[in-house]
Enzyme design. Structure first.
Site, short mmCIF file in Angstrom:
data_model
loop_
_atom_site.label_atom_id
_atom_site.label_comp_id
_atom_site.label_asym_id
_atom_site.label_seq_id
_atom_site.Cartn_x
_atom_site.Cartn_y
_atom_site.Cartn_z
N GLY A 3 0.81 -1.22 0.00
CA GLY A 3 0.00 0.00 0.00
C GLY A 3 0.84 1.26 0.00
N THR A 4 1.92 1.24 0.76
CA THR A 4 2.78 2.44 0.84
C THR A 4 3.32 2.80 -0.54
OG1 THR A 4 3.38 1.88 3.11
CG2 THR A 4 4.86 3.38 1.92
N ASN A 39 -8.01 3.90 8.65
CA ASN A 39 -7.47 2.71 9.30
C ASN A 39 -7.65 2.70 10.81
OD1 ASN A 39 -5.56 4.83 8.46
ND2 ASN A 39 -4.13 3.80 9.83
N GLN A 71 -7.85 -0.09 3.40
CA GLN A 71 -8.70 -0.63 4.47
C GLN A 71 -10.10 -1.03 4.01
OE1 GLN A 71 -7.77 -1.63 7.35
NE2 GLN A 71 -5.76 -0.68 7.56
N ALA A 88 -2.14 -6.39 -0.19
CA ALA A 88 -2.54 -7.79 0.01
C ALA A 88 -2.62 -8.20 1.48
CB ALA A 88 -1.53 -8.71 -0.71
N HIS A 89 -1.71 -7.66 2.32
CA HIS A 89 -1.66 -8.19 3.69
C HIS A 89 -2.82 -7.71 4.56
CE1 HIS A 89 0.10 -4.85 6.24
NE2 HIS A 89 0.46 -4.39 5.07
N THR A 94 11.95 -6.88 -11.01
CA THR A 94 11.48 -8.26 -11.17
C THR A 94 10.37 -8.56 -10.17
OG1 THR A 94 13.65 -8.90 -11.96
CG2 THR A 94 12.25 -10.68 -11.15
N CYS A 110 2.23 2.10 12.63
CA CYS A 110 3.46 2.86 12.46
C CYS A 110 3.77 3.69 13.68
CB CYS A 110 3.36 3.78 11.25
SG CYS A 110 2.68 2.97 9.84
C1 LIG Z 1 -4.92 3.24 5.09
C2 LIG Z 1 -3.58 2.62 4.86
N1 LIG Z 1 -2.84 3.04 3.83
C3 LIG Z 1 -1.63 2.52 3.58
C4 LIG Z 1 -1.11 1.53 4.36
C5 LIG Z 1 0.25 0.97 4.04
O1 LIG Z 1 0.15 -0.28 3.42
P1 LIG Z 1 1.38 -1.31 3.41
O2 LIG Z 1 1.54 -1.79 4.81
O3 LIG Z 1 0.97 -2.40 2.47
O4 LIG Z 1 2.57 -0.57 2.93
C6 LIG Z 1 -1.83 1.08 5.47
C7 LIG Z 1 -1.27 0.06 6.39
O5 LIG Z 1 -1.33 0.20 7.60
C8 LIG Z 1 -3.11 1.62 5.72
O6 LIG Z 1 -3.86 1.22 6.74
#
Ligand SMILES: Cc1ncc(COP(=O)(O)O)c(C=O)c1O
Length: 392
Positions: free
Chosen positions: A70-71, A151, A179, A200-201, A237, A325
Site C-alpha cells: 500500500g505504501t 485505518n 482498508q 494484500a496483507h 522483477t 506505524c
Molecule cells: C490506510 C492505509 N494506507 C496505507 C497503508 C500501508 O500499506 P502497506 O503496509 O501495504 O505498505 C496502510 C497500512 O497500515 C493503511 O492502513
C-alpha cells in the site's frame, strides 16, 4: 487462548494463500520477463493474479500496477501523478488530515520540493465533508487524495462526491483503499476515481504485495526507473509468490464478501455494545453508521491506552492504539487529534479490528476481562495521583 484483534494492522494468511505461496515459491522460480518456459509460467501466474485483483475492484486487468504494498501504491499515485502534471503548472496537492502516513509524508516530501499542499480538516464524525474539499481545490490542484476508509476509526469517506469535485477543477482523484478492499465492495467506476491503492496483507494475503489501479489514459510517471515491467509503470522483477498469494486472497475475499462482512460486522457490534455496556466511561470515536464492518475505536475515560494495551496483551488479547506505524511511541493519534478530540481522549483510545478468524468466543472473552482490567488501571491512576498529592 491468544486473541488477535488487530486486523487493520495486518491479517493472518488464509490457508489457501499459504498453500499457493509455498507451491509458487517452490515451483515458479522463473523471471516473468524471460521468454523461455520458466519465465512464461511465472508470467502466466502473475496474469492470473492480476485478473483476480482486477475483478475484486471491478476493473480491467491492464489497469492494475502491482507494487510492494500500500505504501508504494500511494507513493506511485501521488508522486507519479505530481511528476506527470508538473509541466502543466499544477503545483498543488490536496489530502484529508486523517490520511495514512503513506500519503501524509509523501505530501510533506513534495512540499519540501516546492509543492503547495492543503490538508482538509475533519470533524468529530471522522468523515470528510465534500464542501471542505471544494474550498481547498483550485485551478492549480494536480491531485486530491482522500482515503476510502480510515485505518484507525474505520469511517468510510464519500469518495464519489469528492472525486466529482476534483474533476470539476481538472484535478486527478486518488483514494487509498487499503482498508476497504476485501472488506466491502470496491468498484473503481462507481467511486469515480483515477487512482486507487490496495495492499494484500490487509485481506489475508502476504506482505510485500499491493496494487495501484490506474484508470486507463491517466497521466503517470513511474517512480522506480529500470526495466519495462508492469507496462513501464513499475520497474523491478516481480515477487511471484507474493503476487500469486495476493490473487488467491482477492478471489477468496470476493467469494466470501457479503457473508463475511455481515458475520464480522455482527461480531464487531457485539464487541462494541458489550464494552459500552460493561465498562463505564467508554465512548466510540467517529460516526458509527458509516464504517467498515470490522473496526471500532473506543475511548476509555481515565485509562492510558498504552497501559490498557499492555494489560490486554498480558491476557493474550492483541489490540492497537491506532496506526501500527506509531505504536511503540506515545505519540497521540494524528487521526483523533485531527478530529478535534482532547489530548485525554486521544490518549485513552484503543482500536479493535476483527477479521476472518475472529469468533464470538473471542469477543465474549474480551468483554469478560475488560471491566476488571479497566477498573484496576483506573484505581492505579487514582492512587498515583493521591500519592503525588501527598508527596507534593
Ligand atoms: C490506510 C492505509 N494506507 C496505507 C497503508 C500501508 O500499506 P502497506 O503496509 O501495504 O505498505 C496502510 C497500512 O497500515 C493503511 O492502513
Amino acid at each position: 487462548m491468544r486473541i488477535y484483534l488487530d486486523y487493520n494492522a495486518t491479517t493472518p494468511l488464509a490457508p489457501e494463500v499459504v498453500d499457493a505461496v509455498v507451491s509458487t515459491t517452490r515451483e515458479l522460480f522463473g523471471n516473468a520477463s524471460s521468454v523461455h518456459h520458466f519465465g512464461q509460467q511465472a508470467k502466466g501466474a502473475i496474469d492470473d493474479a492480476r485478473a483476480a485483483v482486477a475483478a475484486l475492484l471491478a476493473a480491467n486487468p491492464f489497469e492494475i500496477v502491482f507494487t510492494s504494498g500500500g505504501t508504494e501504491a500511494d507513493n506511485l499515485a501521488i508522486r507519479g501523478a505530481a511528476e506527470a502534471l508538473e509541466a502543466t503548472g499544477r503545483r498543488h496537492l490536496v489530502a484529508s488530515a486523517i490520511e495514512h502516513e503513506a500519503v501524509l509524508n509523501t505530501l510533506k516530501a513534495l512540499a519540501r520540493r516546492g509543492w503547495r499542499t492543503t490538508l482538509v480538516p475533519v470533524g468529530q464524525t471522522g468523515i470528510v465533508e465534500p464542501g471542505r474539499v471544494r474550498e481547498a481545490v483550485g485551478d492549480d490542484t494536480a491531485l486530491v487524495s482522500v482515503m476510502h476508509a480510515n485505518n484507525e476509526i474505520g469511517t468510510i469517506q464519500p469518495i464519489a462526491e469528492i472525486a466529482a469535485i476534483a474533476h470539476e477543477r481538472g484535478a486527478l482523484m486518488h483514494t487509498d483503499a487499503v482498508q476497504t478492499v476485501g472488506k466491502i465492495p470496491v468498484d473503481v467506476k462507481a467511486l469515480g476515481v483515477d487512482l486507487l491503492a490496495c495492499s494484500a496483507h490487509k485481506l489475508n494475503g502476504p506482505k510485500g504485495a499491493g496494487a495501484l489501479w490506474v484508470k486507463s489514459g491517466t497521466r503517470m510517471q513511474p517512480i522506480l526507473t529500470g526495466g519495462k515491467h508492469e507496462r513501464n509503470r513499475r520497474a523491478g522483477t516481480e515477487n511471484i509468490p507474493a503476487l500469486v498469494g495476493f490473487g488467491v486472497a482477492a478471489r477468496l475475499a470476493a467469494a466470501k464478501m457479503p457473508a463475511e462482512a455481515a458475520r464480522v460486522g455482527a461480531l464487531r457490534d457485539r464487541l462494541e455494545e458489550g464494552i459500552l455496556r460493561q465498562v463505564p466511561g467508554t465512548v466510540v470515536n467517529g460516526a458509527r453508521e458509516s464504517r467498515v464492518p470490522n473496526t471500532t475505536n473506543i475511548s476509555f475515560e481515565r485509562v492510558e491506552a498504552e497501559s490498557l494495551l499492555i494489560a490486554l496483551d498480558l491476557q493474550g488479547i492483541a489490540v492497537s492504539t491506532g496506526s501500527a506505524c506509531s505504536s511503540g511511541t506515545l505519540e497521540p493519534s494524528h487521526v483523533l487529534r485531527a478530529m478535534g478530540f482532547s489530548a485525554h481522549r486521544t490518549q485513552t483510545s484503543l482500536r479493535f479490528s476483527l477479521g476472518l478468524f475472529s469468533t464470538e468466543a473471542e469477543v465474549d472473552r474480551v468483554i469478560e476481562v475488560l471491566p476488571a482490567i479497566v477498573e484496576k488501571l483506573r484505581g492505579l491512576t487514582k492512587k498515583t495521583r493521591q500519592a503525588a498529592a501527598i508527596n507534593g
